[in-house]
Design a protein around this motif. Structure first.
Motif, PDB file in Angstrom:
ATOM      1  N   GLY A  93       0.841  -1.178   0.000  1.00  0.00           N
ATOM      2  CA  GLY A  93       0.000   0.000   0.000  1.00  0.00           C
ATOM      3  C   GLY A  93       0.875   1.226   0.000  1.00  0.00           C
ATOM      4  N   SER A  94       0.305   2.386   0.199  1.00  0.00           N
ATOM      5  CA  SER A  94       1.163   3.549   0.297  1.00  0.00           C
ATOM      6  C   SER A  94       0.654   4.434   1.429  1.00  0.00           C
ATOM      7  CB  SER A  94       1.185   4.315  -1.022  1.00  0.00           C
ATOM      8  OG  SER A  94      -0.107   4.710  -1.354  1.00  0.00           O
ATOM      9  N   GLY A  95       1.573   5.212   1.921  1.00  0.00           N
ATOM     10  CA  GLY A  95       1.195   6.069   3.037  1.00  0.00           C
ATOM     11  C   GLY A  95       2.329   7.001   3.384  1.00  0.00           C
ATOM     12  N   PRO A  96       2.096   7.885   4.307  1.00  0.00           N
ATOM     13  CA  PRO A  96       3.134   8.851   4.686  1.00  0.00           C
ATOM     14  C   PRO A  96       4.109   8.226   5.691  1.00  0.00           C
ATOM     15  CG  PRO A  96       1.113   9.307   5.872  1.00  0.00           C
ATOM     16  CD  PRO A  96       0.832   8.127   5.026  1.00  0.00           C
ATOM     17  N   ILE A  97       5.352   8.607   5.555  1.00  0.00           N
ATOM     18  CA  ILE A  97       6.346   8.212   6.549  1.00  0.00           C
ATOM     19  C   ILE A  97       7.007   9.486   7.057  1.00  0.00           C
ATOM     20  CG2 ILE A  97       7.852   7.576   4.614  1.00  0.00           C
ATOM     21  CD1 ILE A  97       9.402   5.816   6.612  1.00  0.00           C
ATOM     22  N   LYS A  98       7.099   9.586   8.348  1.00  0.00           N
ATOM     23  CA  LYS A  98       7.569  10.836   8.954  1.00  0.00           C
ATOM     24  C   LYS A  98       8.754  10.577   9.847  1.00  0.00           C
ATOM     25  CE  LYS A  98       4.751  14.244  10.688  1.00  0.00           C
ATOM     26  NZ  LYS A  98       3.473  14.745  11.286  1.00  0.00           N
ATOM     27  N   PHE A  99       9.725  11.484   9.760  1.00  0.00           N
ATOM     28  CA  PHE A  99      10.802  11.467  10.746  1.00  0.00           C
ATOM     29  C   PHE A  99      11.070  12.922  11.115  1.00  0.00           C
ATOM     30  CE2 PHE A  99      15.380  11.873  11.679  1.00  0.00           C
ATOM     31  CZ  PHE A  99      15.405  11.122  12.860  1.00  0.00           C
ATOM     32  N   GLY A 100      10.872  13.218  12.364  1.00  0.00           N
ATOM     33  CA  GLY A 100      11.027  14.598  12.812  1.00  0.00           C
ATOM     34  C   GLY A 100      10.068  15.478  12.043  1.00  0.00           C
ATOM     35  N   ALA A 101      10.611  16.499  11.408  1.00  0.00           N
ATOM     36  CA  ALA A 101       9.757  17.431  10.688  1.00  0.00           C
ATOM     37  C   ALA A 101       9.582  17.004   9.231  1.00  0.00           C
ATOM     38  CB  ALA A 101      10.359  18.831  10.764  1.00  0.00           C
ATOM     39  N   ARG A 102      10.356  15.996   8.812  1.00  0.00           N
ATOM     40  CA  ARG A 102      10.320  15.615   7.392  1.00  0.00           C
ATOM     41  C   ARG A 102       9.321  14.496   7.163  1.00  0.00           C
ATOM     42  NH1 ARG A 102      14.978  17.768   4.972  1.00  0.00           N
ATOM     43  NH2 ARG A 102      14.729  16.431   3.156  1.00  0.00           N
ATOM     44  N   SER A 103       8.604  14.604   6.087  1.00  0.00           N
ATOM     45  CA  SER A 103       7.585  13.595   5.795  1.00  0.00           C
ATOM     46  C   SER A 103       7.611  13.270   4.303  1.00  0.00           C
ATOM     47  CB  SER A 103       6.212  14.143   6.177  1.00  0.00           C
ATOM     48  OG  SER A 103       5.222  13.233   5.785  1.00  0.00           O
ATOM     49  N   ARG A 104       7.245  12.040   3.986  1.00  0.00           N
ATOM     50  CA  ARG A 104       7.276  11.646   2.576  1.00  0.00           C
ATOM     51  C   ARG A 104       6.215  10.588   2.326  1.00  0.00           C
ATOM     52  NH1 ARG A 104      10.543  11.836  -1.726  1.00  0.00           N
ATOM     53  NH2 ARG A 104      10.598  10.038  -3.116  1.00  0.00           N
ATOM     54  N   ASN A 105       5.514  10.696   1.211  1.00  0.00           N
ATOM     55  CA  ASN A 105       4.567   9.652   0.836  1.00  0.00           C
ATOM     56  C   ASN A 105       5.303   8.590   0.057  1.00  0.00           C
ATOM     57  OD1 ASN A 105       1.766   9.642   1.555  1.00  0.00           O
ATOM     58  ND2 ASN A 105       1.755  11.754   0.780  1.00  0.00           N
ATOM     59  N   THR A 106       5.137   7.372   0.476  1.00  0.00           N
ATOM     60  CA  THR A 106       5.950   6.341  -0.167  1.00  0.00           C
ATOM     61  C   THR A 106       5.196   5.018  -0.223  1.00  0.00           C
ATOM     62  OG1 THR A 106       8.037   5.171  -0.019  1.00  0.00           O
ATOM     63  CG2 THR A 106       7.038   5.819   2.033  1.00  0.00           C
ATOM     64  N   GLU A 107       5.748   4.075  -0.957  1.00  0.00           N
ATOM     65  CA  GLU A 107       5.176   2.728  -1.016  1.00  0.00           C
ATOM     66  C   GLU A 107       5.517   1.996   0.275  1.00  0.00           C
ATOM     67  OE1 GLU A 107       3.361   1.102  -3.547  1.00  0.00           O
ATOM     68  OE2 GLU A 107       3.173   3.169  -4.274  1.00  0.00           O
TER      69      GLU A 107
ATOM     70  N   LYS B 101      16.293   5.488  -1.122  1.00  0.00           N
ATOM     71  CA  LYS B 101      15.828   6.838  -1.427  1.00  0.00           C
ATOM     72  C   LYS B 101      15.096   7.452  -0.219  1.00  0.00           C
ATOM     73  CE  LYS B 101      14.093   8.995  -5.566  1.00  0.00           C
ATOM     74  NZ  LYS B 101      13.575   8.555  -6.874  1.00  0.00           N
ATOM     75  N   VAL B 102      14.279   6.599   0.434  1.00  0.00           N
ATOM     76  CA  VAL B 102      13.536   7.057   1.600  1.00  0.00           C
ATOM     77  C   VAL B 102      14.512   7.498   2.686  1.00  0.00           C
ATOM     78  CG1 VAL B 102      11.884   6.387   3.387  1.00  0.00           C
ATOM     79  CG2 VAL B 102      11.634   5.514   1.064  1.00  0.00           C
ATOM     80  N   LYS B 103      15.562   6.673   2.840  1.00  0.00           N
ATOM     81  CA  LYS B 103      16.575   7.000   3.858  1.00  0.00           C
ATOM     82  C   LYS B 103      17.200   8.356   3.562  1.00  0.00           C
ATOM     83  CE  LYS B 103      20.991   7.112   5.198  1.00  0.00           C
ATOM     84  NZ  LYS B 103      22.159   7.641   4.551  1.00  0.00           N
TER      85      LYS B 103
END
Lengths: 234, 398
Positions: free
Chosen positions: B106-120, B159-161
């Motif tokens: 599925g896909s969804g947001p991943i957040k670390f601190g103030a940074r967020s990204r929509n990813t698989e 890339k997410v990292k």
């Protein structure tokens, strides 16, 4: 050796039928030297072509004796058999030489041997004396366009005789040559005749025609004169 | 006539007028170049696609929920059961199974601190990494599930990292995936993309947690990688039996990798053949060129044909000489075309090494044979005309 009976040949020229050969009756013995003369359109070339199995008469018979001594009527022959007969028994010399431009003099001379499938060793053996006799030792490797007219006609004679035919047909053999080379070519042909080959020359040239031992004159497809010089002192 | 002499005569006439012969061959040369390049391109694309599809091996069977056959009483009575993790683990215990990978995506947001990204987000099992041979950059992959609820561990794609952590070390840090807290235990090496799907822009979490996360009851796909000791049909049969036993009905679909590759391969081969056929139109034009030149040749050389007939060349000999000429011209064209194609391929491979192009020797040999054949076909009529000429008539034409 050659027996022509009641041969006719008609062409359609425009809407007018031309009787090129009209009831030709002719007998030629082995080793004869014959000239055929006559005005243009008199049928002399047609007669020569017919004798050379290039042309087929409309009717009549043409008996030709091959090297095996067997005489056959050639009129009903299949074209492939005629081609074989031409290769083995008849030599042609044309006014315009008809050499293959991309083959050397030696290759042109040995062409009939090549067509007959004779291996190179034997070809070389038969080629060597002929080239010597024609005086073409220095020219054997040259292409026809590097040769003079007289040399070209000598190459053509070499090609016509390499199969050792019994019959040699020459259609205006000196027509494209100056008098000097023409005389050389005629001498060569007469030498071959002296060796036993039957020589038939078609020509306009009175002097050349007169040299033959037997003279035939044609007009409008008919033989009007057949004069042998056999009995006269030459 | 001896064959050596035949060769000599044919060669001498082609060599006599080199420019004319070259121009005559040019049409065939261009045609052969076109066919060679197009088929090489087709083969290259086929190889490229097949490589992409088979990079995970060919001993794979995919199990998917649902059956698209329509059966008698249909929908009302039969109920499709989901493929559960229980099904997946039961398949893992079958003989000859090397790896079993259960997937839910599925896909969804991943957040670390103030940074967020929509990813698989890929929910998977621990065998994923060995089964597909995805190397780790650091840390470890998801641990083996012991039968209870998995720990909230996540593995990041390269890339997410980079997007979330930049230069920081993510190991041991906590990220929020669709609102839930996960501890990062590993980072994958960059794997590039496969058919437009970015394998690096991906987060891996345990399958059971993914099911809860996406609020799904069943898996999307179970992949079974089996050992070479069995065949794909036998393996499929065993999986089939096992799932029927568990579900009581056939409410799943098996796709074996080799079936898929086979159909893909045949489609792409057909495509190669198709563009090869397109290229051969130019070969046809080349053949017409040879036909034209040979026909005019025979007019120009009628005196020579007459002479050859007069000195006793048989019709078959004449036919074979002219046919030989047409074939030689065409063959020279084929050879030139092949050399040109090779040169172009060489230049391409030097300046654009990744361009998917691969010359197939079978196509090259076929191209040469075809060029000879074209010569034969386009030479037949002119050669036949030559052999049928009456000698007197041919001699008169000067």
């Amino acid at each position: 050796m050659i027996q022509v009976n009641q041969v006719n040949k008609t062409f359609q020229l425009g809407d007018q039928p031309v009787h090129a050969l009209n009831n030709i009756q002719l007998k030629i013995s082995p080793g004869e030297y014959l000239s055929i003369m006559g005005p243009s359109g008199s049928g002399k070339s047609t007669l020569l072509n017919m004798l050379g199995l290039l042309d087929i008469p409309d009717d009549g018979e043409y008996w030709l004796q091959g090297c095996d001594g067997l005489a056959l009527d050639t009129v009903p022959m299949d074209e492939e058999v005629r081609a074989r007969y031409r290769r083995d028994h008849i030599g042609f010399v044309f006014q315009s030489y008809h050499l293959i431009p991309r083959l050397t003099a030696a290759e042109n001379i040995e062409l009939p041997l090549v067509l007959a499938g004779i291996p190179p060793d034997e070809r070389k053996e038969r080629l060597q004396p002929i080239i010597q006799r024609l005086g073409l030792e220095q020219r054997a490797g040259h292409l026809p366009n590097q040769l003079s007219g007289g040399q070209r006609q000598r190459v053509a004679i070499g090609r016509a005789t390499i199969m050792r035919p019994k019959l040699l047909l020459a259609d205006e053999p000196t027509g494209n040559l100056d008098s000097h080379s023409g005389a050389e070519v005629i001498e060569l042909l007469e030498e071959l005749n002296n060796d036993g080959i039957t020589l038939i020359i078609v020509t306009h040239d009175m002097d050349l025609g007169d040299r033959a031992k037997r003279k035939i004159r044609m007009v409008d497809g008919e033989i009007v004169l057949d004069k042998s010089r056999e009995q006269e002192p030459s | 006539m001896r064959w050596q002499d035949w060769f000599h005569l044919v060669f001498s006439s082609v060599r006599y007028n080199p420019l004319k012969s070259l121009l005559t061959s040019l049409g065939i040369a261009i045609g052969i170049t076109a066919v060679t390049l197009l088929t090489s391109l087709g083969e290259g694309v086929r190889g490229y696609v097949m490589d992409n599809f088979s990079q995970f091996g060919t001993r794979i069977i995919a199990v998917m929920p649902g059956k698209d056959d329509t059966s008698g009483m249909g929908g009302m009575l039969s109920s499709v059961r989901f493929l559960t993790l229980g099904d997946a683990y039961s398949l893992e215990r079958l003989p000859h199974v090397d790896y079993m990978v259960a997937n839910v995506q599925g896909s969804g947001p991943i957040k670390f601190g103030a940074r967020s990204r929509n990813t698989e987000i890929l929910g998977t099992t621990s065998s994923f990494q060995q089964a597909w041979d995805f190397p780790l950059a650091s840390g470890q992959f998801l641990p083996v599930n012991r039968g209870q609820v998995s720990s909230a561990h996540a593995v990041l794609g390269q890339k997410v990292k980079q997007e979330l952590f930049l230069a920081q070390n993510p190991l041991g840090k906590f990220v929020r995936i669709a609102g839930q807290r996960y501890r990062v235990i590993g980072v994958m090496q960059s794997k590039g993309s496969m058919l437009g799907f970015d394998l690096d822009d991906m987060v891996y979490i345990p399958a059971d947690r993914a099911l809860t996360l996406f609020n799904r009851e069943g898996l999307m796909e179970i992949d079974v990688v089996f050992s070479a000791q069995t065949t794909s049909s036998k393996m499929a049969e065993r999986i089939h039996e096992k799932l029927i036993e568990r579900h009581g009905q056939e409410d799943f679909t098996l796709i074996t990798q080799d079936e898929m590759l086979d159909s893909l391969d045949s489609i792409l081969s057909l495509l190669t053949l198709g563009i090869g056929a397109l290229g051969s139109i130019s070969l046809l034009v080349g053949g017409v060129g040879i036909f034209t030149i040979m026909t005019t040749n025979i007019r120009e050389r009628s005196a020579e044909i007459g002479l050859l007939r007069a000195i006793g060349t048989s019709r078959n000999q004449l036919l074979s000489l002219f046919l030989g000429e047409a074939m030689l011209l065409s063959f020279i064209g084929g050879l030139l075309g092949m050399l040109a194609a090779m040169a172009i391929l060489l230049i391409t491979s030097i300046f654009a090494p990744s361009f998917p192009i691969s010359p197939n020797p079978i196509y090259l040999i076929a191209a040469l044979l075809i060029s000879g054949l074209i010569g034969l076909v386009s030479g037949i009529r002119p050669a036949w005309l030559a052999s049928k000429m009456s000698p007197v008539h041919a001699l008169r034409n000067e």
